[in-house]
Design a protein around this motif. Structure first.
Motif, short mmCIF file in Angstrom:
data_model
loop_
_atom_site.label_atom_id
_atom_site.label_comp_id
_atom_site.label_asym_id
_atom_site.label_seq_id
_atom_site.Cartn_x
_atom_site.Cartn_y
_atom_site.Cartn_z
N UNK A 170 35.89 38.47 45.95
CA UNK A 170 36.81 38.10 44.88
C UNK A 170 36.92 39.19 43.82
N UNK A 258 33.28 34.69 39.70
CA UNK A 258 33.81 36.01 40.08
C UNK A 258 35.25 36.22 39.60
N UNK A 259 35.96 35.14 39.42
CA UNK A 259 37.35 35.24 38.95
C UNK A 259 37.39 35.83 37.54
N UNK A 262 36.24 39.49 37.64
CA UNK A 262 37.30 40.39 38.08
C UNK A 262 38.10 40.87 36.86
N UNK A 263 38.44 39.95 35.97
CA UNK A 263 39.26 40.31 34.80
C UNK A 263 38.42 41.09 33.79
N UNK A 266 38.20 44.69 34.83
CA UNK A 266 39.43 45.45 34.60
C UNK A 266 39.65 45.71 33.11
N UNK A 360 41.83 32.94 30.65
CA UNK A 360 41.29 33.06 32.00
C UNK A 360 40.22 32.00 32.25
N UNK B 16 45.86 37.39 37.26
CA UNK B 16 44.40 37.29 37.10
C UNK B 16 43.79 36.98 38.48
N UNK B 17 42.86 37.81 38.94
CA UNK B 17 42.24 37.59 40.24
C UNK B 17 42.74 38.52 41.33
N UNK B 18 43.85 39.22 41.08
CA UNK B 18 44.33 40.24 42.02
C UNK B 18 43.28 41.34 42.11
N UNK B 61 44.60 33.73 40.51
CA UNK B 61 44.21 32.43 39.95
C UNK B 61 43.14 31.77 40.81
#
Lengths: 804, 269
Positions: A170, A258-259, A262-263, A266, A360, B16-18, B61
């Motif tokens: 993810x 993990x979602x 991820x953000x 970045x 998020x 978000x999540x890509x 997402x």
């Protein structure tokens, strides 16, 4: 404010009040704290010291020994001490690039709640790399599980793989290496080690410390809102695992997201860009053990400062969380910055607006929670009241024990001592004992061993389907090993994973692992040396030059002299191998108390990772056969020892000594490989390890490209090749000789001829998909399709059988 | 993050999540396109300026509800839908393909609104799987603007890296996909032979990619951008590049789809 009565309290009463508050600190440690503070500590302080002085955070049992391991070298940008180490990969377009590497364990949580335990293990190690100012570019996972006929071990083996996949996939970081071993010793304590890699320009490294002159700067907490999860995690990881406790300790395991990560990754990359543009020096550190307290205290202490943190300013998921939970709870997906106040609003804007963290995840954000202070006190406030005020150096320097230890007695029994004069009288397995020892050599020993462990037609199948040899494809296909598009050799394709991390540059890097629990059980010191050598050989097999090492030292209970002795011996073994090979350890981790309530400790498990560099990716090598009529060489050293080998396990041999390591010869072998690659003579390389030469050649045939069906003939001649006779024919083909099988042009023989000791031709590739053994006519033949099925089936069947 | 009006530029949409935006942008640039990663909170009028869109891989997402379900309703998708309706090339890869099916843009049967088919959980394992594959073009190249510059029956290497990639739909839907030339790519071996054995996920029709009726929106499950440079490959081309750094760093293999995509983008802008 609640305090814990320590001063003037009897030992028994203190022990029971520590237990009542769920504190793992020992009574004498608590008395030391109260004496230094000159008062009874507050409950928040108790929990802070409980985390900070835990084995997990303080390395209190291991620290006195770790200094023996070499940590310096020409390729080291940053050695151990911060969240990750950094080795120099090389220069590209006038910039020097470093590879960040961190290595940790998440063993205890993974045994209790495998999915979350493994996932948060990945999450934690990724933050360690991120906070060095790096792009996170790769992952690896060395795993050790109990036997798959045990129901809890099945549950663990399934959940851990799912957890690693769910998290790593993810966040978009490729898993490029890993290994899995199974054994009885891991029934009650699985091992989940994680390695993460990052890429950073040498001039852009961010340190996990408050920079010089940062008194008065802001401390900014970023990430998930603090909740009740992961309270007591550091202390939990430093306890012997007890079944009942394990259930109760589930709340000490953190919850992965993990979602959100991820953000956050970045957004942090964006922050790095802005910081670089502005030319700022800042501090950045991951929140791990000890939560906000542990992170901020270490961040400012390593810069020589103190801190004042207002817990009211820490975003929480619910009002009125207890101060201790906010202070030391290990809610995941959080990091802390130390930045000049002039930059704070820009930093908050990046996280909160540009990357909209609050949208998020509920409550996620970046927030100022305190400031760096000149005074060297660490202060926490809650509702306007000081709930913690301690000398920061006392808090973060922890305590140190020089625990008593018993030197392990390595298994020195050799095969010739095992094989009796009259092999007909021998018994296989446990019945083999000292009473039947005999001393043999030469042809008689060869004959004796062949009688006891015959190289029959079935032996290759038993070796290839062994739990430590069979294909791991069903596992590594669960991991995304190619996201980011920089992967040149994915997990499972070779002895090491290879990335081309800088777009446009031919610079490549490898990541490989070493560590064999079958060896660890026999001789911890020599097993640790083998772990280093194996990781280094795996790097060499893809054409990489080793740049640096990391370790994760997984052992039993340090309060037990035998376990502590195994730990000390292993550290010595790592140091010996690293010194001999001229390689530094740049990062590492120690995981102790891998012991169950019934006293079973894991086999000593020093696990090593090696970061390698390739100046030119076009010189990388893979193990698959590239064509027929190429010569096969073994280069390295034949061993007369079968201790810890898969063959010994399959044949039911009792423990005997491990192969010795001849470093001079190993260095010559590695040089011969490099020269062969440089001269363009080499098509394929595979490191010889579990299952020996026969297994390695079969695996090279399985790995052919474009669906080509290329097999091989191989003939090992004990006299011609100088193979010790006492291991018989089976030992020649399945013994774990330190070295490589190389598919090469004839020119390679000329290159080797300068040093005949190093290796010789042992076979050739051919156009039939079979494996032929021996010089006699008719040779013995195994169909590679049959061997492939035997090799593929065991784990595939296990992982496909388990319901989703 | 500013779009350059009038040039051949591509908006690579980041929800978000890509997680695959970097390599997707890199592949676009390798074929001479200008490309930007466009984040979820970019102003809509900026997003509208792009000549083409790629929805890259990842877990937008968090794959909540099911893969692509939430992202299909994201604000930025307004610009993508408008662009698709206007004929701009739109390529969805992996998670992006899932989003395109969730929006109903693909297969985009006449008169249909909302999703008509979906990419369901892999069979038989039900698990995420990452494995190297080849996909074969099964429509006449010009049927889809994004594949128009490929050779007929072109075979492209890629990585199937997903947990939900099995085309699922009722018998009538599958028949309509086949009859309407919506089945753009099927899984095959390196020589272009399609068989059940090479389908990594149990996908109906062996489907790897679908195109809409108008031919400008392509949903492709495997990732050609992850096998788009010689150093990514494990075939004869890697061996041929041994010792030759320049050859090893050349775009090849999966880049073919981006070269064809680039032609579509240039033609539109």
């Amino acid at each position: 404010m609640q305090t814990l009565g320590v001063l003037g309290v009897g030992e028994a009463a203190l022990v029971s009040s520590l237990r009542e508050h769920g504190l793992a600190l020992k009574a004498d440690e608590m008395q030391t704290i109260a004496a230094r503070l000159g008062r009874d500590p507050t409950l928040v302080e108790c929990h802070a010291f409980d985390a900070q002085w835990s084995e997990h955070c303080s390395y209190k049992s291991s620290r006195v020994h770790l200094g023996r391991v070499p940590t310096e070298g020409p390729d080291v940008i940053l050695g151990p001490g911060q969240d990750a180490g950094i080795v120099r990969l090389g220069a590209w377009q006038g910039e020097s690039y470093g590879i960040v590497v961190a290595h940790e364990s998440h063993n205890h949580p993974s045994q209790v709640v495998p999915f979350e335990g493994a996932a948060t293990g990945v999450g934690g190690i990724v933050r360690d790399v991120l906070c060095m100012g790096a792009r996170v570019i790769g992952l690896a996972d060395p795993l050790r599980f109990g036997p798959l006929d045990d129901s809890h071990s099945r549950y663990v083996a399934q959940g851990v793989v799912d957890g690693i996949a769910a998290y790593g996939n993810a966040i978009g970081v490729p898993t490029i290496a890993g290994d899995v071993f199974f054994g009885d010793g891991f029934r009650d304590n699985c091992l989940v080690n994680v390695v993460a890699l990052g890429l950073v320009k040498e001039k852009d490294v961010i340190h996990s410390r408050a920079p010089a002159g940062s008194a008065g700067w802001d401390i900014v907490l970023v990430g998930k809102a603090t909740d009740r999860s992961g309270f007591g995690g550091a202390a939990f990881s430093s306890l012997v695992l007890d079944d009942a406790d394990a259930q109760a300790n589930k709340s000490a395991v953190q919850v992965p997201d993990p979602f959100l990560k991820n953000v956050i990754m970045r957004a942090s990359y964006r922050a790095f860009d802005v910081i670089r543009e502005l030319g700022l020096t800042v501090g950045f550190k991951d929140l791990g053990a000890g939560g906000i307290m542990g992170c901020t205290a270490e961040l400012v202490a390593s810069g020589g400062f103190g801190a004042r943190i207002n817990l009211d300013l820490c975003p929480t998921t619910q009002p009125d969380l207890p101060a201790a939970v906010i202070a030391v709870g290990e809610t995941q997906e959080r990091l802390t910055w130390v930045v000049p106040p002039s930059f704070t609003s820009r930093l908050l804007q990046i996280y909160n607006e540009e990357f909209s963290l609050p949208e998020i995840a509920q409550g996620a954000q970046a927030a100022v929670i305190g400031r760096v202070t000149e005074e060297t006190e660490y202060v926490l406030t809650r509702y306007g009241e000081e709930v913690m005020r301690v000398p920061i150096e006392f808090l973060t320097s922890g305590i140190k024990y020089d625990r008593p230890y018993a030197e392990p007695e390595p298994q020195i029994r050799t095969l010739t001592m095992l094989v009796p004069e009259d092999p007909g009288a021998a018994k296989v397995g446990a019945e083999w004992g000292a009473a039947e020892l005999g001393h043999n050599s030469g042809r008689q020993a060869y004959h004796n061993f062949n009688t006891l462990v015959p190289f029959d037609d079935d032996l290759p199948y038993r070796i290839l389907s062994h739990r430590d040899v069979c294909s791991r494809k069903i596992i590594y296909e669960r991991y995304d090993s190619v996201v980011r598009g920089a992967t040149s050799i994915p997990a499972g394709y070779a002895d090491a994973g290879v990335l081309v991390p800088i777009p446009g540059s031919p610079l490549a890097m490898s990541l490989s692992l070493g560590g064999n629990p079958r060896y660890g059980a026999i001789d911890p010191a020599l097993a640790a040396e083998h772990a280093v050598v194996e990781a280094v050989c795996n790097a060499a097999a893809v054409g990489a030059r080793p740049l640096g090492l990391t370790d994760c030292l997984n052992f039993g209970n340090p309060e037990n002299a035998c376990d502590m002795g195994a730990f000390v011996a292993s550290v010595n073994g790592l140091a010996t191998a690293a010194r001999e090979l001229g390689l530094p350890f740049v990062s590492g981790n120690v995981s102790l108390y891998n012991q169950s309530a019934n006293g079973n400790s894991i086999p000593p498990s020093a696990i090593v990772a090696c970061v390698g560099g390739l100046g030119d990716v076009s010189r990388s090598v893979t193990p698959g056969f590239k064509g027929p009529a190429h010569q096969l060489y073994f280069i390295g050293e034949y061993t007369g020892a079968l201790g810890g080998s898969v063959l010994a396990d399959v044949a039911g041999l009792p423990p005997t000594n491990l192969p010795n390591i001849d470093y001079a010869r190993l260095k010559k072998t590695l040089a011969a490989l490099r020269n062969g690659i440089e001269a363009g003579l080499i098509y394929a390389i595979h490191d010889v390890s579990d299952g020996g030469i026969f297994t390695v050649i079969a695996e090279m045939a399985f790995a052919t490209i474009d669906g080509a069906r290329i097999g091989a003939s191989v003939c090992l001649d004990a006299r011609r090749d100088g193979i010790p006779l006492e291991i018989g024919e089976a030992g020649a083909y399945f013994g774990e000789h330190r070295g490589f099988i190389v598919e090469a042009d004839r020119g390679f023989a000329e290159l080797l001829a300068e040093d005949r000791l190093i290796g010789a031709v042992v076979g050739a590739t051919h156009h039939r998909f079979d494996l032929r053994v021996g010089a006699d006519v008719p040779v013995r033949t195994w169909k590679l399709d049959d061997l492939y099925e035997s090799w593929s089936a065991p784990l595939r069947d296990f992982y496909e059988d388990v319901p989703a | 993050m500013s779009a350059r009006v009038g040039s051949a530029n591509v908006g690579v949409i980041v929800f978000p999540g890509t997680n695959s935006e970097e390599e997707t942008v890199r592949a676009c640039r390798a074929v001479g396109l200008e490309a930007d990663a466009v984040h979820w909170n970019a102003p809509l009028d900026v997003v509208r300026e792009y000549s083409a869109y790629i929805l890259p891989g990842g877990f937008a997402y968090e794959d909540r509800v099911r893969a692509g379900a939430i992202a299909a309703h994201d604000r930025l998708m307004t610009a993508v839908r408008e662009g698709a309706a206007a004929g701009k090339p739109v390529l969805g890869i992996c998670n992006g393909a899932q989003v395109l099916l969730e929006t109903g843009l693909v297969p985009g049967f006449a008169g249909a609104s909302g999703p008509q088919a979906g990419f369901a959980r892999n069979a038989p394992s039900g698990k995420f799987r990452s494995t190297h594959v080849y996909v074969k073009l099964t429509i006449p190249p010009e049927r889809c603007t994004i594949t128009a510059a490929l050779k007929p029956n072109a075979v492209i290497p890629a990585w199937a890296s997903h947990g939900e990639g099995r085309l699922a739909g009722g018998a009538a839907t599958l028949a309509r996909i086949a009859a309407g030339d919506h089945l753009a790519f099927v899984y095959s071996d390196a020589r272009g032979n399609a068989s059940e054995a090479v389908v990594p996920n149990g996908s109906a029709l062996g489907a790897a990619g679908l195109v809409n009726a108008a031919g400008n929106v392509l949903a492709l499950m495997p990732h050609p951008e992850r096998d788009a440079w010689t150093f990514n490959h494990h075939d004869a081309s890697r061996e041929a590049a041994r010792g030759d750094a320049a050859a090893m760093l050349k775009p090849s293999g999966g880049i073919a789809l981006f070269e064809s995509f680039a032609q579509a983008v240039r033609q539109w802008s």
